[in-house]
Design an enzyme around this catalytic site. Structure first.
Site, short mmCIF file in Angstrom:
data_model
loop_
_atom_site.label_atom_id
_atom_site.label_comp_id
_atom_site.label_asym_id
_atom_site.label_seq_id
_atom_site.Cartn_x
_atom_site.Cartn_y
_atom_site.Cartn_z
N ASN A 16 1.15 -1.11 0.03
CA ASN A 16 0.28 -0.30 -0.40
C ASN A 16 0.60 1.26 0.12
OD1 ASN A 16 -2.87 -0.28 0.16
ND2 ASN A 16 -1.86 -1.83 1.17
N MET A 92 1.75 -2.79 12.08
CA MET A 92 0.97 -3.72 12.98
C MET A 92 1.45 -3.08 14.55
SD MET A 92 -0.42 -5.17 10.75
CE MET A 92 -0.96 -6.64 11.54
N HIS A 111 -8.07 -0.26 6.47
CA HIS A 111 -8.27 -2.11 6.70
C HIS A 111 -8.59 -3.28 5.91
CE1 HIS A 111 -8.82 -4.74 9.66
NE2 HIS A 111 -10.51 -4.51 9.56
N GLU A 176 -7.25 -2.85 -2.68
CA GLU A 176 -6.55 -1.51 -1.63
C GLU A 176 -6.36 -0.49 -2.24
OE1 GLU A 176 -4.54 -2.87 1.91
OE2 GLU A 176 -5.92 -5.76 1.44
#
Ligand code: GRF
Length: 216
Positions: A16, A92, A111, A176
């Site tokens: 991403n 994370m 998400h 995404e």
């Protein structure tokens, strides 16, 4: 127009982040990435960012006694590079309210589910177990509760017969990579503002493949 300075926070592979880097190569994109920060010195994404000529920094959570000290250092690093908006891209570590409130409405997350369904981990396995026919991803402003907060945009993908968590994850990931840059552009150009814990979008047309909160 001046570009909004953003920091991208990663922990892992950084696909991403790569999508955001690619988007910023367009001169009309309203943001520039001033730093990519990882809590994990071994994130493959760090090398990708470095190769793209972007500043990288590491704030290793293992170097700190507690979450508070880690977040203080993270906050200081982000500010050092002059970032005004922070994008979580596979970061994370759980962030405490002290951090999320400091960056309220300036902190964005992606998400891999259509929130509020499937908060937390293993979203693709859980979507398959639940038998949903449509799955997807969500970009939202971060609130103290995990995977919660005003939704900027969502992209839906079908769940197909024979899907495994891996094939479904790959389909969602492609979505995404389109959704995140679009939503970051909206946030950085002031076209996705929070009003009453929902996002008010100021856009004339929605991306053809993206369900960009059609209620606003
Ligand atoms: C993505 O699925 C993202 O939605 C989630 O973590 C994953 C990160 O992947 N928050 P990558 O590091 O961007 O490739």
């Amino acid at each position: 127009m001046a570009k909004t300075k953003i920091a991208v926070l990663i922990s892992g592979r950084g696909s991403n982040m790569q999508a955001l880097i690619d988007a910023t190569r367009d001169e009309n994109f309203p943001a520039e990435i001033v730093v990519v920060v990882s809590n994990n010195p071994d994130s493959p994404g760090l090398e990708i960012a470095r190769a793209a000529g972007i500043e990288i920094d590491v704030v290793n959570h293992r170097d700190f006694d507690d979450r508070e000290a880690f977040e203080e250092a993270l906050d200081a690093t982000i500010k050092l590079y002059g970032a005004r908006i922070v994008c979580l891209a596979g970061f994370m570590r759980i962030l405490t309210p002290s951090f999320t409130e400091r960056w309220r409405d300036l902190l964005i997350n992606i998400h891999p589910s259509l929130l509020p369904a499937f908060k937390g981990l293993h979203t693709h396995e859980r979507a398959l177990e639940a038998g949903v026919r449509i799955h997807g991803c969500t970009v939202h402003y971060v609130r103290p509760e995990m995977d919660d907060g005003p939704i900027i945009g969502q992209a839906a993908v079908p769940v197909l017969p024979g899907d495994t968590p891996e094939t479904l994850a790959e389909r969602v990931l492609q979505a995404e990579h389109k959704l995140y840059p679009q939503c970051v552009a909206l946030a950085c150009s002031g076209k996705a503002r929070v009003a009453g814990e929902r996002v008010r979008l100021q856009v004339r047309e929605f991306g053809a493949e993206l369900l960009m909160n059609p209620h606003d």
